[in-house]
Design an enzyme around this catalytic site. Structure first.
Site, short mmCIF file in Angstrom:
data_model
loop_
_atom_site.label_atom_id
_atom_site.label_comp_id
_atom_site.label_asym_id
_atom_site.label_seq_id
_atom_site.Cartn_x
_atom_site.Cartn_y
_atom_site.Cartn_z
N ASP A 68 -2.80 -18.11 1.92
CA ASP A 68 -3.93 -18.81 1.28
C ASP A 68 -4.49 -19.88 2.21
OD1 ASP A 68 -1.39 -19.88 0.90
OD2 ASP A 68 -1.82 -20.77 -1.05
N ASP A 85 -5.44 -6.81 5.90
CA ASP A 85 -6.66 -6.13 5.45
C ASP A 85 -7.72 -7.17 5.11
OD1 ASP A 85 -8.42 -4.31 4.43
OD2 ASP A 85 -7.16 -3.61 2.79
N ASP A 90 -11.02 -8.77 7.75
CA ASP A 90 -12.42 -8.70 7.31
C ASP A 90 -13.04 -10.09 7.32
OD1 ASP A 90 -12.47 -6.00 6.98
OD2 ASP A 90 -13.10 -6.05 4.87
N LYS A 107 3.59 -15.23 2.81
CA LYS A 107 3.57 -16.01 1.57
C LYS A 107 5.02 -16.31 1.21
CE LYS A 107 1.27 -17.71 -2.00
NZ LYS A 107 0.51 -18.97 -1.87
N TYR A 155 0.82 -1.22 0.00
CA TYR A 155 0.00 0.00 0.00
C TYR A 155 0.85 1.26 0.00
CZ TYR A 155 -4.05 -2.91 1.21
OH TYR A 155 -5.05 -3.86 1.22
#
Ligand code: NAD
Length: 412
Positions: A266, A290, A294, A233, A183
């Site tokens: 994942d 992020d 959620d 990851k 970001y």
């Protein structure tokens, strides 16, 4: 004068029904990271309120009513002054996070934000989008650690889309790094190459950035069950390989009692749905956090119930619901104000050193749910509960704050 506490004081934000009001702990470790958590307990505090966009002004009004009731009951004052952020700031001063807002925030004891964004500004250039204001605020206030509790609320078990046995007892804290990653990384942009446009961003973390968020996560985990899962990851990304190495180093050396595991993002996304009770504290970078936070929030039913805290090494924190501006219901008195009210409880705990008053707020929210009041987002067909709007929910919680039994420590 501000007090500075270590990240250890972040502790178990989830031993209570919603966010928990922990008792404060003074620094005991040699942690290099210290977080500003509170101003000394005072009779009066200055709060910057950022209503933002969409349902923001509605939930802000409801929260103000509740906070005023709390002040009346407990004998202290919150001087709440509004400032511009997001789309409304773009409309007024052509800047999603104006300098005056930053100045006011930094001069406050704490900041309470509703939400920003909306269709109206979606096609604006990047620098004139509401979300840019949010990123600018986090960066300029140094808010690098975001804590998002997701704990099952017994009264709302049926609101989850997952089976009762999967969600009952879920109590996860996601610690998300907030000021780095893809970001904020550069270079970034869209440009022409070989006759077509290419878009790119840079996923980047320095050792120092990983080190300080790992310490926060270690502190949080050590005050909860001692289980920490770091999500990355690393099988594909170099930046994740560094994340894994630094996290392992910090936790092994500084938090020997914390049991650290690693999981690819994942798999983590899948495991959160399959068996969320395996997790206690999770730590991850900005973009993975992020998405996962959620996802974790949906385990407990509704975005409209979940608060968060964003904290830096010094200065005021920013407390905000995790949901967005819900433009689909803005102005219809359908918004759930409870996430913002619970964010105010986190503010009382972490920035204002009034954890008992925070408990009173949380108890009032619980009592409203016990009375069977539900906004549309948490109402289930045939649940026998009463559908109420944002204003009514705020009014009832404010009323309950003035009436229900008060934690002994603040009885006046
Ligand atoms: P959203 O969270 O605004 O809404 C998702 C869904 O949840 C919608 O159906 C909405 O009606 C519902 N919802 C959210 N909060 C609710 C509440 N308090 N009460 C009842 N229902 C609620 O997410 P979105 O639709 O993806 O985004 C809308 C806008 O919000 C976008 O512009 C986005 O950029 C912005 N956004 C802002 C923040 C923030 O302010 N921190 C966070 C996420 C999204």
């Amino acid at each position: 004068m501000k007090l500075t506490l270590t990240a250890a004081a972040l502790l178990c934000v989830a031993t209570n029904a919603f966010t928990t009001s922990p008792s404060f702990h003074r620094p005991t470790s040699t942690s290099k990271t210290s977080l500003n958590m509170a101003v000394p307990k005072a009779d009066s505090y200055s709060i910057t309120l950022l209503p933002g966009d969409g349902i923001g002004p509605e939930i802000t009004e409801a929260t103000k009513e509740v906070l005023n009731s709390l002040c009346d009951r407990c004998g202290f004052t919150l001087e709440m002054k509004e400032a511009l952020i997001g789309g409304s700031a773009i409309d007024e001063v052509n800047d999603p996070f104006p300098d005056e807002t930053l100045k006011q925030c930094l001069e406050s004891d704490s900041v309470l934000l509703a939400c920003i964004g909306g269709y109206k500004w979606d096609s604006n250039p990047r620098e004139l989008r509401p979300e840019t204001g949010l990123l600018k605020m986090r960066k300029s206030m140094g808010l690098f650690a975001n804590l998002r509790p997701a704990k099952t609320i017994p009264q709302l078990l049926e609101a989850s889309t997952l089976k009762r046995e999967v969600v009952e007892g879920v109590d996860v804290m996601v610690v998300r790094e907030l000021t780095g990653d893809v970001y904020f990384g550069t270079p970034k942009g869209i440009e022409e190459k070989d006759g077509q446009r290419i878009g790119y961003n840079n996923m980047i973390y320095s050792e120092g950035e990983i080190d300080r968020i790992a310490r926060v996560a270690g502190d949080v985990a050590s005050k909860r069950s001692g289980k920490l899962c770091s999500v990355d990851k690393a099988n594909v990304l170099d930046v994740s390989q560094l994340w894994r190495e630094v996290t392992t180093d910090v936790i092994t050396k500084e938090f020997p009692d914390v049991e650290l595991s690693h999981m690819y993002v994942d798999n983590a996304a899948m495991q959160l749905i399959r068996w969320p009770k395996q997790f206690d504290t999770m730590v991850t970078g900005n973009i993975f956090g992020d998405i996962l936070s959620d996802e974790a929030s949906m385990l407990v039913g509704s975005l409209g119930m979940l608060p968060s805290a964003s904290i830096g090494e010094s200065g005021p924190g920013v407390f905000e619901p995790i949901h967005g501006s819900a433009p689909d219901i803005a102005g219809e008195d359908k918004a759930n104000p409870l996430a913002m009210i619970l964010s105010a409880a986190m503010m009382l705990t972490y920035d204002l050193e009034r954890p008992e008053e925070a408990k009173l707020l949380e108890a009032a929210v619980e009592a409203a749910l016990d009375q069977g009041l539900r906004t549309a987002d948490i109402k289930q067909e045939g649940d026998g509960c009463q559908l109420v709007g944002c204003k009514e929910m705020g009014k009832v919680v404010a009323d309950l704050v003035s009436k229900i039994d008060m934690p002994e420590a603040i009885a006046v």
